[in-house]
Design a protein around this motif. Structure first.
Motif, PDB file in Angstrom:
ATOM      1  N   GLN A   1       9.138 129.754  30.307  1.00  0.00           N
ATOM      2  CA  GLN A   1       9.510 128.223  31.587  1.00  0.00           C
ATOM      3  C   GLN A   1      10.006 129.189  32.643  1.00  0.00           C
ATOM      4  OE1 GLN A   1       9.546 123.947  29.982  1.00  0.00           O
ATOM      5  NE2 GLN A   1      10.647 123.706  31.829  1.00  0.00           N
TER       6      GLN A   1
ATOM      7  N   VAL B   1      13.285 129.993  19.705  1.00  0.00           N
ATOM      8  CA  VAL B   1      12.559 129.736  19.883  1.00  0.00           C
ATOM      9  C   VAL B   1      12.446 128.936  21.295  1.00  0.00           C
ATOM     10  CG1 VAL B   1      12.856 127.834  18.352  1.00  0.00           C
ATOM     11  CG2 VAL B   1      10.166 128.864  19.522  1.00  0.00           C
ATOM     12  N   MET B   2      13.788 128.441  21.250  1.00  0.00           N
ATOM     13  CA  MET B   2      14.393 127.664  21.917  1.00  0.00           C
ATOM     14  C   MET B   2      14.838 127.933  23.439  1.00  0.00           C
ATOM     15  SD  MET B   2      16.276 124.633  20.721  1.00  0.00           S
ATOM     16  CE  MET B   2      16.812 123.574  21.754  1.00  0.00           C
TER      17      MET B   2
ATOM     18  N   ALA C   1      17.854 122.100  24.579  1.00  0.00           N
ATOM     19  CA  ALA C   1      16.474 121.252  25.596  1.00  0.00           C
ATOM     20  C   ALA C   1      16.147 120.314  26.043  1.00  0.00           C
ATOM     21  CB  ALA C   1      15.480 122.351  25.284  1.00  0.00           C
TER      22      ALA C   1
ATOM     23  N   TRP D   1      20.870 121.591  28.263  1.00  0.00           N
ATOM     24  CA  TRP D   1      19.935 122.506  29.220  1.00  0.00           C
ATOM     25  C   TRP D   1      21.127 122.409  30.833  1.00  0.00           C
ATOM     26  CZ3 TRP D   1      14.498 124.138  28.922  1.00  0.00           C
ATOM     27  CH2 TRP D   1      13.568 124.577  29.705  1.00  0.00           C
TER      28      TRP D   1
ATOM     29  N   ASP E   1      18.852 123.244  39.876  1.00  0.00           N
ATOM     30  CA  ASP E   1      19.802 123.262  38.967  1.00  0.00           C
ATOM     31  C   ASP E   1      21.070 122.206  39.563  1.00  0.00           C
ATOM     32  OD1 ASP E   1      18.791 124.875  36.856  1.00  0.00           O
ATOM     33  OD2 ASP E   1      18.989 126.782  37.950  1.00  0.00           O
TER      34      ASP E   1
ATOM     35  N   ARG F   1      12.201 128.510  26.870  1.00  0.00           N
ATOM     36  CA  ARG F   1      12.926 128.523  28.075  1.00  0.00           C
ATOM     37  C   ARG F   1      13.306 129.128  28.839  1.00  0.00           C
ATOM     38  NH1 ARG F   1      17.674 128.555  26.554  1.00  0.00           N
ATOM     39  NH2 ARG F   1      18.558 130.252  27.449  1.00  0.00           N
TER      40      ARG F   1
ATOM     41  N   LEU G   1      19.778 123.941  16.438  1.00  0.00           N
ATOM     42  CA  LEU G   1      20.340 126.183  16.780  1.00  0.00           C
ATOM     43  C   LEU G   1      18.897 126.697  15.739  1.00  0.00           C
ATOM     44  CD1 LEU G   1      23.752 125.726  16.929  1.00  0.00           C
ATOM     45  CD2 LEU G   1      22.465 127.980  17.740  1.00  0.00           C
ATOM     46  N   GLU G   2      18.739 126.342  14.917  1.00  0.00           N
ATOM     47  CA  GLU G   2      17.882 126.784  13.565  1.00  0.00           C
ATOM     48  C   GLU G   2      16.730 126.934  14.801  1.00  0.00           C
ATOM     49  OE1 GLU G   2      18.003 125.853   9.980  1.00  0.00           O
ATOM     50  OE2 GLU G   2      19.993 126.074   9.651  1.00  0.00           O
ATOM     51  N   GLY G   3      15.919 126.574  15.678  1.00  0.00           N
ATOM     52  CA  GLY G   3      14.475 126.143  16.267  1.00  0.00           C
ATOM     53  C   GLY G   3      13.714 125.478  16.508  1.00  0.00           C
TER      54      GLY G   3
ATOM     55  N   ARG H   1      13.259 133.077  14.404  1.00  0.00           N
ATOM     56  CA  ARG H   1      12.827 131.846  15.024  1.00  0.00           C
ATOM     57  C   ARG H   1      13.819 130.728  15.529  1.00  0.00           C
ATOM     58  NH1 ARG H   1       9.803 127.876  11.276  1.00  0.00           N
ATOM     59  NH2 ARG H   1      10.645 125.954  12.742  1.00  0.00           N
ATOM     60  N   SER H   2      14.576 131.121  15.035  1.00  0.00           N
ATOM     61  CA  SER H   2      15.887 130.201  16.059  1.00  0.00           C
ATOM     62  C   SER H   2      15.907 130.926  17.437  1.00  0.00           C
ATOM     63  CB  SER H   2      17.459 130.769  15.376  1.00  0.00           C
ATOM     64  OG  SER H   2      17.365 130.504  13.973  1.00  0.00           O
TER      65      SER H   2
ATOM     66  N   PHE I   1       8.745 118.520  21.329  1.00  0.00           N
ATOM     67  CA  PHE I   1       9.553 117.819  21.014  1.00  0.00           C
ATOM     68  C   PHE I   1      10.570 117.393  21.653  1.00  0.00           C
ATOM     69  CE2 PHE I   1      14.060 116.781  19.053  1.00  0.00           C
ATOM     70  CZ  PHE I   1      13.572 115.419  18.472  1.00  0.00           C
ATOM     71  N   TYR I   2      10.974 119.047  22.442  1.00  0.00           N
ATOM     72  CA  TYR I   2      12.488 118.357  23.452  1.00  0.00           C
ATOM     73  C   TYR I   2      11.559 118.127  24.929  1.00  0.00           C
ATOM     74  CZ  TYR I   2      14.377 120.927  19.510  1.00  0.00           C
ATOM     75  OH  TYR I   2      15.785 120.673  18.333  1.00  0.00           O
ATOM     76  N   THR I   3      13.044 117.255  25.894  1.00  0.00           N
ATOM     77  CA  THR I   3      11.977 117.014  26.781  1.00  0.00           C
ATOM     78  C   THR I   3      11.999 117.556  27.972  1.00  0.00           C
ATOM     79  OG1 THR I   3      14.186 115.879  26.909  1.00  0.00           O
ATOM     80  CG2 THR I   3      12.475 114.864  25.900  1.00  0.00           C
ATOM     81  N   MET I   4      13.173 118.913  27.766  1.00  0.00           N
ATOM     82  CA  MET I   4      12.839 119.838  29.033  1.00  0.00           C
ATOM     83  C   MET I   4      12.086 120.890  29.792  1.00  0.00           C
ATOM     84  SD  MET I   4      16.110 119.180  30.619  1.00  0.00           S
ATOM     85  CE  MET I   4      16.128 119.982  31.757  1.00  0.00           C
ATOM     86  N   TYR I   5      11.281 120.578  28.641  1.00  0.00           N
ATOM     87  CA  TYR I   5       9.934 122.096  28.706  1.00  0.00           C
ATOM     88  C   TYR I   5       8.692 120.707  29.281  1.00  0.00           C
ATOM     89  CZ  TYR I   5      12.121 124.042  24.983  1.00  0.00           C
ATOM     90  OH  TYR I   5      13.282 125.206  24.588  1.00  0.00           O
TER      91      TYR I   5
ATOM     92  N   ALA J   1       8.241 122.692  18.528  1.00  0.00           N
ATOM     93  CA  ALA J   1       9.437 122.189  19.344  1.00  0.00           C
ATOM     94  C   ALA J   1       9.313 121.950  20.671  1.00  0.00           C
ATOM     95  CB  ALA J   1       9.795 124.252  19.068  1.00  0.00           C
TER      96      ALA J   1
END
Lengths: 156, 431
Positions: A32, A24-25, B171, B130, A137, A29, B186-188, A21-22, A64-68, A61
């Protein structure tokens, strides 16, 4: 579908953590990046099955995170202009308006030829060299309208 | 001793903007601190760092050695344990950690190894933004070099200590800088803060003892070990140990970053290092340490920039990177900019922050645009109370209220004129 290359990269990422699971980020990425800058529902579902997560958990997930960028394709050059206080004090708003006029799009939009997407973002840690933006980048600092015009011409 | 300098963080940086590679870093005494640390006991290292009075450079200012000392030690301690370098810098106005990551990655790595050894962590993560892609590239290269030379991996330098160092690319989202939200990321999981206790030192990553330290904090550790606590404390002009990367942004002659003794005054940083205000601009006020600190005006400029002194002066040292407002800036617009950021970055976990911050941002936007009502100032003031420390889950909303609270007092007249004259007076005067 995740490419073979993306899958290999994800396999390597899995080794960093004690559970799947950890990763997933990393997975989001990698997906993407492999997809030219945005995430698709299929990719997220595939990630869910690879990481043994529920689809809704992967979606949560990603949302929630803005970079996706979920189901939101971006242009070949993603222009991200900082609009926080330090950049704003040095005229970031004028530069954003200038780029909107030059590119003929509003903030958040993509040019019809899919070359440029214009976004505003939160502080990118370049406050001593404000105003600034990131294109894909790379950082571009101490911006002026002239510098931006010259730069945009080089991005084909 | 080789490499000891008045500027432990930046003393040997390359003028061309490249990162120090491992041989260059070793040439300046790099990894000597680690060799010494491996000969010391865990508690001896913790004690040295505690006595050095190194305080957390992420902004909270907690004594680093003390933070480490809460980790359970010995053979009965839960394992594995973890160390995380917080490289999720995103406080508006703050650009110091990116500088260290890009220019001196081995210093951070050495600090991380010593910190890991001090708490018996066998896995360490760099929790990196990121967008910091150059930092990621340089950090990864430096980590590979450190593995090659035996500073990382199994049986480090024959000491029997094992450590793996990994990069976690995050991210986005400011809340990830909050240490318990960072652990969730960190735990996703969604990066929402966790309730404390339990503190991360006893139950952190995957329920194991974990220490999260800021990048600049960790960068101080090697020199504390090499030079000793007493030497390190003397670098400072105040009670807090060491030096600090101070920064200035805004309309000054030379915006930038300087490593200076803790306790250097705000005036010296602004006038001598940043060269004073740019031509045609006069000073109005500044926020001393990133977006979430209270304003300081002319009469407060002689404040020593260290955690206790700035607090006594009614603000916070925060990240030590100041944002200067000049006479042309509409303070309401500046506050609106700050609060819009915090509203956007609220993680949504607790109601006061999720609902309150957007309200604050909307009210400030309305006042800026000439649509303010006479009762708005009181509503804003009410928010500075209902979003204050203890009313929300974490420090995000109280931090957001710091510039607002002081801004409401300092810019009282600006607020009233905006509402009375239905618009920004300075914009009107400038045409």
């Amino acid at each position: 579908m995740l490419s073979e290359e993306s899958k290999k990269e994800l396999e390597a990422a899995l080794g960093k953590y004690p559970n799947k699971r950890s990763a997933v980020m990393d997975a989001l990425r990698i997906a993407q990046k492999g997809n030219g800058g945005h995430l698709t529902k299929e990719d997220m579902d595939e990630i869910a099955s690879m990481l043994e997560m529920r689809q809704v958990e992967v979606n949560a997930a990603a949302a929630f995170y803005t970079m996706y960028n979920i189901e939101k394709p971006v242009g070949k050059y993603h222009i991200q202009v900082c609009r926080n206080i330090s950049c704003s004090l040095l005229g970031a708003e004028h530069l954003i308006k200038h780029m909107e006029r030059t590119l003929g799009i509003s903030t958040g939009g993509t040019t019809p030829d899919k070359r440029f997407t214009l976004s505003t973002v939160e502080c990118l840690g370049s406050c001593g060299t404000a105003p600034m933006m990131q294109i894909n980048d790379d950082y571009y600092e101490n911006l002026t309208e002239t510098r931006i015009d010259e730069l945009l011409k080089t991005l084909k | 001793m080789e490499g000891l300098t008045e500027k432990p963080l930046t003393g040997h940086l390359k003028p061309d903007g490249e990162a120090l590679d491992i041989s260059e870093y070793e040439g300046y005494g790099g990894y000597e601190g680690l060799r010494k640390a491996l000969r010391m006991g865990h508690s001896e290292i913790q004690k040295e760092v505690k006595e050095a009075n190194l305080r957390g450079r992420g902004g909270a200012g907690f004594n680093t050695g003390l933070k480490w000392s809460f980790v359970p030690m010995g053979k009965d301690a839960p394992r594995p344990k973890y160390l995380v370098a917080n490289a999720d810098e995103m406080e508006p106005g703050t650009f110091k950690d990116r500088f260290l990551l890009e220019r001196n990655p081995h210093l951070i790595i050495e600090g991380m190894i010593i910190a890991s050894f001090a708490i018996e962590a066998e896995t360490a993560f760099v929790f990196l933004r990121w967008e910091y892609t150059l930092a990621a590239k340089r950090m990864r290269r430096a980590i590979a070099e450190a593995y090659e030379r035996g500073y990382l991996g199994r049986n480090m330098l024959g000491s029997g200590f094992n450590l793996d160092l990994r990069v976690h690319v995050s991210a986005g989202r400011y809340i990830c800088g909050e240490e318990t939200a960072l652990l969730n990321a960190l735990e996703g999981r969604r990066a929402v803060p966790r309730s404390k206790p339990p503190f991360p030192q006893t139950s952190g990553l995957w329920g194991r003892p974990t220490v999260v330290n800021n990048v600049e904090t960790l960068s101080n550790v090697p020199h504390i070990i090499t030079g000793g606590a007493e030497w390190y404390r003397k670098l400072s002009r105040s009670g807090d140990g060491g030096t600090k990367l101070f920064g200035v942004s805004g309309r000054v002659k030379r915006p930038g970053l300087w490593e200076l003794p803790m306790g250097t005054t705000a005036r010296e940083i602004l006038e001598e290092h940043a060269g004073g205000m740019a031509d045609g601009f006069s000073f109005r006020c500044l926020i001393p340490g990133g977006a979430s600190t209270e304003f300081i005006c002319e009469e407060g400029l002689d404040v020593k920039m260290d955690f206790d002194s700035v607090q006594k002066a009614g603000s916070r040292l925060g990240t030590g990177t100041m944002i200067v407002l000049d006479h042309t800036v509409c303070p309401i617009a500046a506050l609106h900019n700050l609060e819009r950021f915090f509203a956007e970055e609220s993680c949504g976990w607790c109601t006061p922050c999720r609902e309150g911050l957007p309200w604050v941002a909307r009210l400030l936007g309305a006042i800026e645009d000439g649509e303010g009502e006479p009762g708005d100032i009181e509503t804003l003031r009410e928010h500075t109370r209902s979003l204050w420390v203890g009313k929300t889950y974490c420090a995000l909303a109280p931090g957001a209220m710091e510039p607002l609270k002081s801004g409401l007092a300092i810019f009282r007249e600006d607020f009233e004129r905006h509402i009375r004259e239905k618009g920004c007076p300075s914009k009107r005067e400038r045409g």
